[in-house]
Write an enzyme that holds these catalytic residues in place. Structure first.
Site, PDB file in Angstrom:
ATOM      1  N   LYS A  91       0.822  -1.210   0.000  1.00  0.00           N
ATOM      2  CA  LYS A  91       0.000   0.000   0.000  1.00  0.00           C
ATOM      3  C   LYS A  91       0.851   1.253   0.000  1.00  0.00           C
ATOM      4  CE  LYS A  91      -4.489  -1.539   1.581  1.00  0.00           C
ATOM      5  NZ  LYS A  91      -5.646  -1.276   2.454  1.00  0.00           N
TER       6      LYS A  91
ATOM      7  N   LYS B  35      -7.892 -13.261 -11.199  1.00  0.00           N
ATOM      8  CA  LYS B  35      -9.031 -13.362 -10.294  1.00  0.00           C
ATOM      9  C   LYS B  35      -9.903 -12.109 -10.439  1.00  0.00           C
ATOM     10  CE  LYS B  35      -9.690 -14.180  -5.515  1.00  0.00           C
ATOM     11  NZ  LYS B  35      -9.102 -13.963  -4.204  1.00  0.00           N
TER      12      LYS B  35
ATOM     13  N   LYS C   5     -12.250  -5.456  -8.759  1.00  0.00           N
ATOM     14  CA  LYS C   5     -12.848  -4.235  -9.270  1.00  0.00           C
ATOM     15  C   LYS C   5     -11.876  -3.396 -10.106  1.00  0.00           C
ATOM     16  CE  LYS C   5     -12.055  -1.563  -5.003  1.00  0.00           C
ATOM     17  NZ  LYS C   5     -11.254  -2.449  -4.151  1.00  0.00           N
TER      18      LYS C   5
END
Ligand code: TRP
Length: 335
Positions: free
Chosen positions: A117, A199, A202
């Site tokens: 992140k 996979k 979004k």
């Protein structure tokens, strides 16, 4: 059937950071409703975790409520599960601070999610992003759960939670139950319609089908699903050589209950031009009741409010017991 006291406790947090898609449902959420037969289950919307990455406030508020409505529509019955919003139970922040002081800089530095992140949000590597696992440990340990169901990506955080619990208990006695990660049996593994090697997520809205999408949009996405250029355009299962078709077969199987042979027979001699819209239609119909129920719940603000208020009240009472014990152990003066 009031035997909840004897059931093992399960707790999990869900970040309201994106809309739910059919991969989330068929792969996991579909099985959650049945867990309350055997476990005393707690689920919360982890809004405090979500702001470690900059959010649009109106969107965060909308998504928190929309996700709660969707989880209820997906079978998490508020009468059988404790559903709440993390920021409504201040004990999370309170224990989070204490556990920050029992979590080592080195441990936090090793978290792979922090490394990922901070790469993705290089302009906002804030303290919360770094100490996130201490808050997560607090989320968990407040409720003394036996099991924490999480995906692969969160296992490292649950391991750290165990280490922190053991460390704290070692100093102060048995304060926290040391929880086990619970790796749920996987449902269908749903891949992107646009890139069947990946996979479903979004990250590419064209390859991802959201639970709340309009039927015509769902159908369009299925009609455009990537398949292969095999001559004969045959529908048969071969994930290596025909990942697109095999993914569509998996989805079709999941929503109709048919097996691969049934499906191969059903579409024998018929091309992808028939197969793809058929899968789309089946998905639309399968999710129609969930979509309609979620929309109905979301529109009923009073009901939704009654759910999250009751959830927070129950959660807060349990959390307060653990927090009181911790405050006493570390030497805070009782109020
Ligand atoms: N970190 C989890 C995620 O990103 C969400 C979460 C927050 C969580 N607190 C938790 C999961 C406690 C399990 C238990 O998916």
């Amino acid at each position: 059937m009031e035997t909840t006291e004897r059931k093992k406790v399960m707790l999990s947090g869900i970040q309201p950071s994106g809309d739910l898609h059919i991969g989330n449902y068929l792969g996991a959420i579909r099985n959650w409703g049945a867990r309350s037969d055997d476990y005393d289950c707690y689920y919360f919307m982890a809004d405090m975790h979500t702001i470690t990455v900059r959010q649009n406030p109106a969107e965060l508020r909308r998504r928190t409520l929309a996700q709660l409505a969707q989880y209820i529509a997906c079978g998490l019955d508020p009468a059988r599960n404790t559903l709440f919003i993390q920021s409504h139970v201040p004990a999370h922040a309170e224990l989070g601070w204490v556990l920050n002081c029992y979590t080592m800089f080195g441990e936090l530095s090793r978290m792979t999610q922090f490394k990922d992140k901070s790469q993705k949000n290089a302009d906002n590597i804030n303290g919360g992003l770094f100490t996130y696992p201490a808050l997560m440990a607090a989320d968990i340990l407040l409720y003394q759960p036996d099991y924490v169901p999480v995906g692969e990506d969160q296992k490292q955080h649950v391991e750290l939670t165990r280490d922190v619990a053991v460390r704290f208990n070692h100093v102060y006695g048995e304060v926290f139950k040391v929880p086990e990660p619970y790796i749920p049996k996987v449902g269908a593994r749903v891949m992107m319609l646009s890139e069947p090697e990946r996979k479903m997520s979004k990250s590419d809205p064209n390859g991802c089908v959201f639970l709340m999408e309009k039927p015509e949009d769902i159908l369009r996405k299925f009609k455009r699903a990537v398949t292969d250029s095999e001559t004969g355009r045959c529908v048969y299962y071969d994930p290596q050589r025909k990942p697109g078709v095999s993914n569509l077969m998996d989805i079709y199987a999941a929503v109709t209950g048919k097996n691969y042979e049934d499906i191969e027979r059903e579409f024998e001699g018929r091309g992808y031009g028939v197969f793809k819209p058929a899968v789309g239609e089946a998905v639309v119909e399968y999710f129609r009741p969930i979509r309609e129920e979620a929309a109905r719940i979301l529109a009923d603000k009073a009901y939704l409010q009654s759910v999250y208020r009751a959830g927070a009240e129950k959660a807060a009472a349990i959390a307060a017991r653990t927090l009181r014990k911790v405050y006493k152990k570390v030497g805070f003066v009782e109020r």
